[in-house]
Design an enzyme around this catalytic site. Structure first.
Site, PDB file in Angstrom:
ATOM      1  CB  SER A   1      38.806 -11.500   5.681  1.00 32.58           C
ATOM      2  OG  SER A   1      37.729 -11.140   4.828  1.00 32.58           O
TER       3      SER A   1
ATOM      4  CE1 TYR B   1      37.067 -14.238   3.042  1.00 34.42           C
ATOM      5  CE2 TYR B   1      38.401 -16.097   2.337  1.00 34.42           C
ATOM      6  CZ  TYR B   1      38.272 -14.756   2.637  1.00 34.42           C
ATOM      7  OH  TYR B   1      39.375 -13.930   2.537  1.00 34.42           O
TER       8      TYR B   1
ATOM      9  CE  LYS C   1      40.295 -15.780   5.435  1.00 30.98           C
ATOM     10  NZ  LYS C   1      41.733 -16.036   5.557  1.00 30.98           N
TER      11      LYS C   1
HETATM   12  P1  NAP Z   1      45.441 -16.266  -3.141  1.00 33.05           P
HETATM   13  O1  NAP Z   1      45.914 -15.365  -4.217  1.00 33.05           O
HETATM   14  O2  NAP Z   1      44.299 -17.191  -3.408  1.00 33.05           O
HETATM   15  O3  NAP Z   1      46.695 -17.127  -2.572  1.00 33.05           O
HETATM   16  C1  NAP Z   1      46.462 -18.039  -1.547  1.00 33.05           C
HETATM   17  C2  NAP Z   1      47.598 -19.019  -1.567  1.00 33.05           C
HETATM   18  O4  NAP Z   1      47.348 -20.062  -0.612  1.00 33.05           O
HETATM   19  C3  NAP Z   1      47.724 -19.696  -2.940  1.00 33.05           C
HETATM   20  O5  NAP Z   1      49.077 -19.902  -3.273  1.00 33.05           O
HETATM   21  C4  NAP Z   1      47.010 -21.009  -2.670  1.00 33.05           C
HETATM   22  O6  NAP Z   1      47.318 -22.046  -3.563  1.00 33.05           O
HETATM   23  C5  NAP Z   1      47.518 -21.311  -1.277  1.00 33.05           C
HETATM   24  N1  NAP Z   1      46.752 -22.414  -0.661  1.00 33.05           N
HETATM   25  C6  NAP Z   1      45.441 -22.693  -0.807  1.00 33.05           C
HETATM   26  N2  NAP Z   1      45.125 -23.802  -0.117  1.00 33.05           N
HETATM   27  C7  NAP Z   1      46.267 -24.231   0.494  1.00 33.05           C
HETATM   28  C8  NAP Z   1      46.585 -25.330   1.339  1.00 33.05           C
HETATM   29  N3  NAP Z   1      45.661 -26.231   1.717  1.00 33.05           N
HETATM   30  N4  NAP Z   1      47.859 -25.474   1.758  1.00 33.05           N
HETATM   31  C9  NAP Z   1      48.808 -24.593   1.375  1.00 33.05           C
HETATM   32  N5  NAP Z   1      48.590 -23.527   0.561  1.00 33.05           N
HETATM   33  C10 NAP Z   1      47.311 -23.354   0.146  1.00 33.05           C
HETATM   34  O7  NAP Z   1      45.025 -15.401  -1.866  1.00 33.05           O
HETATM   35  P2  NAP Z   1      45.437 -13.898  -1.498  1.00 33.05           P
HETATM   36  O8  NAP Z   1      44.471 -12.947  -2.106  1.00 33.05           O
HETATM   37  O9  NAP Z   1      46.914 -13.723  -1.691  1.00 33.05           O
HETATM   38  O10 NAP Z   1      45.097 -13.919   0.069  1.00 33.05           O
HETATM   39  C11 NAP Z   1      46.001 -14.496   0.992  1.00 33.05           C
HETATM   40  C12 NAP Z   1      45.252 -14.608   2.314  1.00 33.05           C
HETATM   41  O11 NAP Z   1      44.706 -13.340   2.660  1.00 33.05           O
HETATM   42  C13 NAP Z   1      44.078 -15.570   2.259  1.00 33.05           C
HETATM   43  O12 NAP Z   1      43.950 -16.218   3.517  1.00 33.05           O
HETATM   44  C14 NAP Z   1      42.876 -14.643   2.030  1.00 33.05           C
HETATM   45  O13 NAP Z   1      41.674 -15.214   2.547  1.00 33.05           O
HETATM   46  C15 NAP Z   1      43.289 -13.440   2.806  1.00 33.05           C
HETATM   47  N6  NAP Z   1      42.657 -12.195   2.368  1.00 33.05           N
HETATM   48  C16 NAP Z   1      42.734 -11.810   1.061  1.00 33.05           C
HETATM   49  C17 NAP Z   1      42.121 -10.601   0.690  1.00 33.05           C
HETATM   50  C18 NAP Z   1      42.130 -10.097  -0.722  1.00 33.05           C
HETATM   51  O14 NAP Z   1      41.360  -9.143  -1.009  1.00 33.05           O
HETATM   52  N7  NAP Z   1      42.929 -10.663  -1.614  1.00 33.05           N
HETATM   53  C19 NAP Z   1      41.483  -9.812   1.645  1.00 33.05           C
HETATM   54  C20 NAP Z   1      41.419 -10.277   2.968  1.00 33.05           C
HETATM   55  C21 NAP Z   1      42.023 -11.469   3.316  1.00 33.05           C
HETATM   56  P3  NAP Z   1      46.311 -22.217  -4.808  1.00 33.05           P
HETATM   57  O15 NAP Z   1      46.822 -21.311  -5.857  1.00 33.05           O
HETATM   58  O16 NAP Z   1      46.386 -23.673  -5.184  1.00 33.05           O
HETATM   59  O17 NAP Z   1      44.924 -21.853  -4.320  1.00 33.05           O
HETATM   60  C1  GCO Z   2      34.765 -11.618  -1.581  1.00 32.80           C
HETATM   61  C2  GCO Z   2      36.228 -11.337  -1.496  1.00 32.80           C
HETATM   62  C3  GCO Z   2      36.615 -11.015  -0.063  1.00 32.80           C
HETATM   63  C4  GCO Z   2      38.082 -10.719   0.016  1.00 32.80           C
HETATM   64  C5  GCO Z   2      38.505 -10.377   1.395  1.00 32.80           C
HETATM   65  C6  GCO Z   2      37.857  -9.116   1.891  1.00 32.80           C
HETATM   66  O1  GCO Z   2      34.370 -12.524  -2.333  1.00 32.80           O
HETATM   67  O2  GCO Z   2      34.019 -10.899  -0.898  1.00 32.80           O
HETATM   68  O3  GCO Z   2      36.993 -12.430  -1.964  1.00 32.80           O
HETATM   69  O4  GCO Z   2      36.283 -12.083   0.768  1.00 32.80           O
HETATM   70  O5  GCO Z   2      38.827 -11.793  -0.378  1.00 32.80           O
HETATM   71  O6  GCO Z   2      38.328 -11.421   2.288  1.00 32.80           O
HETATM   72  O7  GCO Z   2      38.501  -8.733   3.086  1.00 32.80           O
END
Ligand code: NAP
Ligand code: GCO
Length: 288
Positions: free
Chosen positions: A147, A160, A164
Site C-alpha cells: 500500500s 494499517y 503494510k
Molecule cells: P476490500 O474491498 O475491503 O476487500 C477486502 C476483502 O478481504 C473483503 O472481501 C473482506 O471481507 C476480506 N477479508 C477481510 N478480513 C478477512 C479475513 N480475516 N479472512 C478472509 N477475508 C477477509 O479491500 P480492497 O480495497 O479490495 O483491497 C484489497 C487489498 O488491497 C487489501 O489488503 C487492501 O489493504 C489493499 N489495498 C487497497 C487499496 C485501495 O485503495 N482499495 C490500496 C492499497 C492496498 P469483508 O467484506 O468482510 O471485510
Molecule cells: C486510507 C486508505 C488507504 C488505501 C490504500 C492506499 O484510509 O488512507 O484506505 O490506506 O486503502 O492503502 O494505498
C-alpha cells in the site's frame, strides 16, 4: 515460449484471498483470462456466495470457501481441500485486508490486533501453508497486497500502516529465504483505488460537493483521479506469470504517480474536470 506466452497462466492454480469483490476479484478475473484456475476464500458464506455468483457471471468456474486468513487451522484445512479437489497452489495473492481509521491514542489494543492479524499475520499464515508444496515443485509465486502506507503514514491509520510496512519486509524475507527454490515473492503497492474499502473517503458531502479526502487525493495524484481495479490487473498478471521470474522481493507501486509527486493545492483543482469520472469512482458498495 514466445514473449506473450510468458504472461500466460495456463495450468496454474491461483488462490486469491478475500476475493469476493474489490481488488481480489479483479486480480482473479485477470488470472482466469490468461488461463489460471481460480480458488478464493472470504470471511463468511454470504460473501463466498456473492463471489461465486460474480465469477459465474464472468464465465469463471471458481472454487470458493469460507476461510478466515487469521485462523491457521482454517487456512490449513482450506489448502488441503484445494489440493485434494483442484490441485496444488501455484500462485498465492495475499489480498484479504481490513483497515480501521481511528486516531492511534483512541484505538484499543483489540482493534490494533485485529488489523495486524488480518493484514500481516494472515499473509504469514497463508504463505506458510503454500510454501512447502512450492518448494517441492521448485516453483511458486506469492504476491502481497502492500500500500501507499507501506511507505507513508497518515492520520488515523497507524495499525494499517504498521501492518503494510511489515508486509513489505515479509515480502523481502520470503524472497530471501525461498528464492533458491525458484519461488518469487513480490508485492503490489496500489495507490488510492475506488473499492468498498475506500468508499467512505469518496462519498459526496450532503451539499453534493466532493469529499475533502477525494479532493486531497486528486491533488496528490498527477493523474488527478482514483485508480480503478482494472488499472491493477496487468501488474497482477505480470507478477503471477513467468514474465517476472527474475523479479523477487520487490514492491511495485501502481499509484498514478502519488509517490513521485509533492502534490498541488487542493483548492486549485478544477472540480468540473471530474464530473465525467466521478460516477464510476463513486460506485456504491452494493454495485461492486
Ligand atoms: P476490500 O474491498 O475491503 O476487500 C477486502 C476483502 O478481504 C473483503 O472481501 C473482506 O471481507 C476480506 N477479508 C477481510 N478480513 C478477512 C479475513 N480475516 N479472512 C478472509 N477475508 C477477509 O479491500 P480492497 O480495497 O479490495 O483491497 C484489497 C487489498 O488491497 C487489501 O489488503 C487492501 O489493504 C489493499 N489495498 C487497497 C487499496 C485501495 O485503495 N482499495 C490500496 C492499497 C492496498 P469483508 O467484506 O468482510 O471485510
Ligand atoms: C486510507 C486508505 C488507504 C488505501 C490504500 C492506499 O484510509 O488512507 O484506505 O490506506 O486503502 O492503502 O494505498
Amino acid at each position: 515460449m514466445g514473449i506473450i506466452d510468458k504472461f500466460r497462466l495456463d495450468g496454474k492454480v491461483a488462490w486469491v484471498t478475500g476475493a469476493s469483490y474489490g481488488l481480489g476479484l479483479a486480480y482473479a478475473e485477470a488470472f482466469a483470462e490468461v488461463g489460471a484456475k481460480i480458488v478464493f476464500n472470504d470471511i463468511n458464506q454470504e460473501l463466498v456466495d456473492r463471489g461465486l455468483a460474480a465469477y459465474k457471471e464472468k464465465g469463471i468456474d471458481a472454487y470458493g470457501a469460507v476461510c478466515d486468513v487469521t485462523n491457521e487451522d482454517q487456512v490449513n484445512a482450506f489448502v488441503k481441500d484445494v489440493e485434494e479437489k483442484i490441485g496444488t497452489i501455484d500462485i498465492l495473492v495475499n489480498n484479504a485486508g481490513i483497515i480501521k481509521r481511528i486516531p492511534m491514542i483512541e484505538m484499543t489494543k483489540a482493534q490494533w490486533d485485529q488489523v495486524i492479524n488480518v493484514d500481516l499475520t494472515g499473509p504469514f499464515i497463508c504463505s506458510k501453508a503454500v510454501l512447502p508444496k512450492m518448494i517441492e515443485k521448485r516453483s511458486g509465486k506469492i504476491i502481497n497486497a502492500c500500500s501507499m502506507m507501506s511507505e507513508l503514514g497518515r492520520e488515523t491509520v497507524a495499525a494499517y500502516a504498521a501492518a503494510k510496512g511489515g508486509l513489505k519486509m515479509l515480502t523481502k524475507n520470503i524472497c530471501s529465504e525461498y528464492g533458491q527454490y525458484n519461488i518469487q515473492c513480490n508485492a503490489i503497492g496500489p495507490g488510492y483505488i475506488a473499492t468498498p474499502q475506500t468508499a467512505p473517503l469518496r462519498e459526496k458531502q450532503p451539499d453534493g460537493s466532493m469529499h475533502p479526502f477525494d479532493r486531497f487525493i486528486r491533488s496528490k495524484t498527477p493523474a488527478q483521479r482514483w485508480g480503478q481495479t482494472e488499472d491493477l490487473q496487468g501488474l497482477a498478471v505480470f507478477l503471477a506469470s513467468p514474465a517476472s521470474d527474475f523479479i523477487n522481493g520487490q514492491v511495485v507501486y501502481i499509484d498514478g504517480g502519488i509517490l513521485a509527486y509533492i502534490g498541488q493545492d487542493p483548492s486549485q483543482l478544477d472540480e468540473s474536470k471530474f464530473a465525467d469520472v466521478q460516477e464510476k469512482e463513486h460506485v456504491k458498495v452494493a454495485d461492486q
